[in-house]
Enzyme design. Structure first.
Site, PDB file in Angstrom:
ATOM      1  N   TRP A  87      -6.823 -20.804   4.122  1.00 15.01           N
ATOM      2  CA  TRP A  87      -5.974 -19.994   3.255  1.00 15.01           C
ATOM      3  C   TRP A  87      -4.693 -19.562   3.967  1.00 15.01           C
ATOM      4  CZ3 TRP A  87      -9.723 -16.103   0.372  1.00 15.01           C
ATOM      5  CH2 TRP A  87     -10.575 -16.854  -0.458  1.00 15.01           C
ATOM      6  N   THR A 124      -3.065  -3.775 -18.796  1.00 14.38           N
ATOM      7  CA  THR A 124      -2.575  -4.493 -17.615  1.00 14.38           C
ATOM      8  C   THR A 124      -1.729  -5.653 -18.116  1.00 14.38           C
ATOM      9  OG1 THR A 124      -4.480  -5.937 -17.567  1.00 14.38           O
ATOM     10  CG2 THR A 124      -4.611  -3.960 -16.232  1.00 14.38           C
ATOM     11  N   GLU A 170      -6.435  -0.625 -13.102  1.00 13.80           N
ATOM     12  CA  GLU A 170      -7.882  -0.411 -13.271  1.00 13.80           C
ATOM     13  C   GLU A 170      -8.435   0.649 -12.331  1.00 13.80           C
ATOM     14  OE1 GLU A 170      -6.329  -3.269 -13.213  1.00 13.80           O
ATOM     15  OE2 GLU A 170      -7.303  -4.804 -14.437  1.00 13.80           O
ATOM     16  N   LYS A 175      -4.133 -22.755  -0.670  1.00 16.21           N
ATOM     17  CA  LYS A 175      -5.287 -23.371  -0.016  1.00 16.21           C
ATOM     18  C   LYS A 175      -4.836 -24.684   0.582  1.00 16.21           C
ATOM     19  CE  LYS A 175      -8.690 -20.785  -2.480  1.00 16.21           C
ATOM     20  NZ  LYS A 175      -9.412 -20.567  -3.701  1.00 16.21           N
TER      21      LYS A 175
HETATM   22  P1  ADP Z   1      -0.086  -5.756 -13.062  1.00 15.48           P
HETATM   23  O1  ADP Z   1       1.149  -5.697 -12.222  1.00 15.48           O
HETATM   24  O2  ADP Z   1      -0.868  -7.014 -12.928  1.00 15.48           O
HETATM   25  O3  ADP Z   1       0.039  -5.219 -14.426  1.00 15.48           O
HETATM   26  P2  ADP Z   1      -1.015  -3.550 -11.562  1.00 15.48           P
HETATM   27  O4  ADP Z   1       0.264  -2.875 -11.630  1.00 15.48           O
HETATM   28  O5  ADP Z   1      -2.256  -2.799 -11.808  1.00 15.48           O
HETATM   29  O6  ADP Z   1      -1.094  -4.736 -12.506  1.00 15.48           O
HETATM   30  O7  ADP Z   1      -1.038  -4.308 -10.197  1.00 15.48           O
HETATM   31  C1  ADP Z   1      -2.123  -4.343  -9.352  1.00 15.48           C
HETATM   32  C2  ADP Z   1      -1.918  -5.402  -8.315  1.00 15.48           C
HETATM   33  O8  ADP Z   1      -0.672  -5.256  -7.648  1.00 15.48           O
HETATM   34  C3  ADP Z   1      -2.942  -5.383  -7.220  1.00 15.48           C
HETATM   35  O9  ADP Z   1      -4.132  -6.008  -7.605  1.00 15.48           O
HETATM   36  C4  ADP Z   1      -2.224  -6.105  -6.105  1.00 15.48           C
HETATM   37  O10 ADP Z   1      -2.316  -7.504  -6.236  1.00 15.48           O
HETATM   38  C5  ADP Z   1      -0.789  -5.705  -6.311  1.00 15.48           C
HETATM   39  N1  ADP Z   1      -0.447  -4.614  -5.404  1.00 15.48           N
HETATM   40  C6  ADP Z   1      -0.388  -3.306  -5.662  1.00 15.48           C
HETATM   41  N2  ADP Z   1      -0.013  -2.616  -4.579  1.00 15.48           N
HETATM   42  C7  ADP Z   1       0.166  -3.514  -3.589  1.00 15.48           C
HETATM   43  C8  ADP Z   1       0.545  -3.433  -2.208  1.00 15.48           C
HETATM   44  N3  ADP Z   1       0.836  -2.290  -1.634  1.00 15.48           N
HETATM   45  N4  ADP Z   1       0.612  -4.596  -1.519  1.00 15.48           N
HETATM   46  C9  ADP Z   1       0.332  -5.782  -2.093  1.00 15.48           C
HETATM   47  N5  ADP Z   1      -0.026  -5.908  -3.370  1.00 15.48           N
HETATM   48  C10 ADP Z   1      -0.108  -4.800  -4.115  1.00 15.48           C
END
Ligand code: ADP
Length: 548
Positions: free
Chosen positions: A444, A185, A330, A439
């Site tokens: 929120w 990640t 994950e 916040k």
């Molecule tokens: P990273 O970008 O941190 O490497 P990921 O690609 O696994 O990790 O991203 C996961 C995160 O992306 C989610 O926890 C969420 O915050 C965001 N995310 C994914 N899909 C959506 C969505 N459709 N709307 C809003 N946020 C999203």
């Protein structure tokens, strides 16, 4: 008493076997790195992947060894995935958009023994070769011709390996819980962490994604995954398209609006998947050129929240249905998808849109709950915000090599780091990432919601909201806008545009126009960098309050 069913380990090599046996002549079409469009069938893909498995065996790779790929979406990348996983080695997808330091960290952490690379990435590998001591070979995903001029030491030619290796290889034969693949990640805090998938988790997740209310793929579909194979498993499409016998169209290194449009039309694509920025690029291209989408029926959008303007644009101008999905590395990665329930399907188009903009309902194999900061369950009433926790067979139980320690709560739930609401019938809506939510006076404010409305302003190219320090309220929203090229706008224009669309106390205290809103390695707005850039910024309302 145990059931009397066959023991048929759920290993992903069986997915490609299924495609080769029963959809053998369906095509994989790639925009090659060399330039031309290249065609192969699922049967040929299986045959070539088996040869690569033999080549890996010859290079000393054994079950559990990590073999990395640094590659765009192409047929060769699909072959490499199955070759590595089929023999029980671990396919580690490297994200080429990461900085060299992070790439080297990940390669060393994973102890990759071989890296399969597209020619694009030879310079970065050559420059950092000395920092990757575990790597014994590089396999350049090209032919003899493409190898001309490759100076990287320890570099082997992909097509030579295919030609020179034996055709037969017995895949599988190991436990279904064996690790199949590894994806880090992007690690907004600390080092990136490794998510280690198993054959079983990938197999089950693939079955879940195939559901009609999920991806709903059929053997008649032609699928273009723009979402890269190095980002969260390409949303499982390299597995699910093989499982369903789809024709697969792969964009190589070109993901701009014009290139994607060309493939959508020339290959008759019916289904595609990508992050919102890619779809914005495509819409802009279509509007500028008067282009049409003659075969595309459905697009799945995820990775960040989908703005209303995209859903309306595709629906009203091109007759394409947008489905919003949410997930994370994950989670293999799909968690929810916004396909309609019977109740929602009966609503008017505009009412349905409200549900389309939510991240959707959990797919089979995903349990969800909301909790407060103390870990107590919160109601699923559609209005209470809480931390979103998830549990299931394709969700991480820990990170590779124990990084991050214990990541599950007492009930076995994983904290997604997202803040959300859930309706009684499962519709989940992400309000924010826990670390981005504003916040203000103990309440929120959702940055995502304000951004998605602001980006609908005709002059906005990208919009981002962050919390800025305020002496009375702790934080207040600050809206940053990157305008479309040549556009000029005032603060008042944007505030007026937001008025009535969000609660009064959510209104940004200031609007700042910037040249660039930075995107991170996975195409999402990089709020950490924005916060760094704006660290000396003081809200006008904060100044007034401070001197009053
Ligand atoms: P990273 O970008 O941190 O490497 P990921 O690609 O696994 O990790 O991203 C996961 C995160 O992306 C989610 O926890 C969420 O915050 C965001 N995310 C994914 N899909 C959506 C969505 N459709 N709307 C809003 N946020 C999203």
């Amino acid at each position: 008493m145990l059931g009397l069913m066959q023991n048929w380990p759920l290993t992903v090599d069986k997915i490609l076997d299924h495609a080769a046996n029963w959809h053998g002549d369906r095509e994989i079409v790639s925009r090659s790195l060399e330039g031309p469009i290249v065609r192969q069938t699922w049967a040929q893909t299986q045959a070539r992947a088996k040869r690569i498995s033999n080549a890996l065996k010859g290079l000393g790779i054994r079950v559990g060894d990590r073999v990395a790929t640094l590659a765009w979406n192409t047929g060769r990348h699909v072959e490499t995935w199955y070759a590595i996983m089929g023999m029980g080695a671990v396919c580690h997808t490297l994200n080429p958009r990461l900085f060299a330091d992070q790439l080297c960290y990940i390669i060393n952490h994973a102890e990759d023994r071989i890296i399969f690379t597209d020619v694009t990435f030879l310079p970065i590998l050559a420059e950092n070769r000395a920092r990757m001591p575990t790597v014994e070979h590089f396999v350049v995903m090209t032919d003899r011709e493409g190898m001309k001029g490759v100076t990287l030491p320890d570099a082997l030619c992909f097509e030579d390996l295919v030609d020179q290796s034996a055709p037969d290889f017995e895949w599988g034969g190991f436990d279904e819980n064996t690790a199949s693949s590894l994806c880090y990640t992007s690690g907004t805090t600390g080092h990136p962490k490794g998510v280690l998938y198993s054959h079983r988790s990938n197999f089950l997740h693939t079955l879940s994604t195939l559901g009609v209310d999920v991806m709903g793929l059929s053997g008649r579909d032609t699928v273009l995954p723009v979402v890269p194979m190095f980002h969260a498993n390409a949303w499982a499409l390299a597995f699910s398209c093989a499982a369903a016998g789809c024709k697969l169209v792969l964009p190589g290194a070109k993901m701009d609006g014009a290139s994607v449009h060309e493939l959508l039309e020339s290959e008759g694509v019916t289904f595609s998947a990508a992050v919102p920025t890619v779809w914005l690029g495509l819409l802009q291209h279509l509007r500028a050129t008067g282009g049409k989408l003659s075969t595309l029926k459905r697009v799945v959008i995820g990775g960040s929240a989908v703005p209303e303007a995209i859903v309306r644009g595709f629906r009203d101008e091109f007759g394409v249905d947008v489905t919003h999905a949410w997930g994370m590395t994950e989670m293999s990665p799909m968690g929810t998808i916004s396909s309609p329930t019977a109740k929602v399907a009966a609503m008017s188009a505009d009412e349905q849109l409200r549900y389309k903009l939510k991240q959707g309902r959990p797919i089979l194999g995903v349990e969800m709950k909301l909790v407060d900061d103390a870990g107590h369950r919160l109601p699923h009433d559609g209005t209470t915000f809480g931390r979103l926790m998830v549990k299931g067979p394709a969700i991480s139980s820990g990170y590779f090599k124990g990084d991050g320690g214990q990541i599950l709560d007492e009930g076995g739930f994983f904290d997604t780091g997202d803040v959300a609401t859930i309706e009684p019938d499962g519709y989940m809506q992400i309000t924010d990432r826990a670390k981005d939510v504003i916040k203000s006076g103990g309440e929120w404010i959702s940055t995502i919601e304000i951004e998605n409305i602001a980006v609908g302003h005709e002059k906005a190219a990208v919009a981002a909201v962050i919390g800025a320090y305020h002496p009375k309220w702790d934080e207040r929203p600050l809206l940053l806008v990157q305008l479309k090229p040549g556009a000029q706008a005032t603060l008042e224009e944007f505030l007026q545009f937001l008025e009535g669309k969000i609660a009064k106390w959510w209104m940004p205290d200031d609007v700042v126009f910037v040249d660039e809103i930075p995107l991170g390695g996975t195409g999402k707005i990089d709020k950490k960098l924005i916060r760094e850039r704006m660290k000396d910024y003081v809200l006008p309302t904060a100044k007034v309050t401070a001197t009053a």
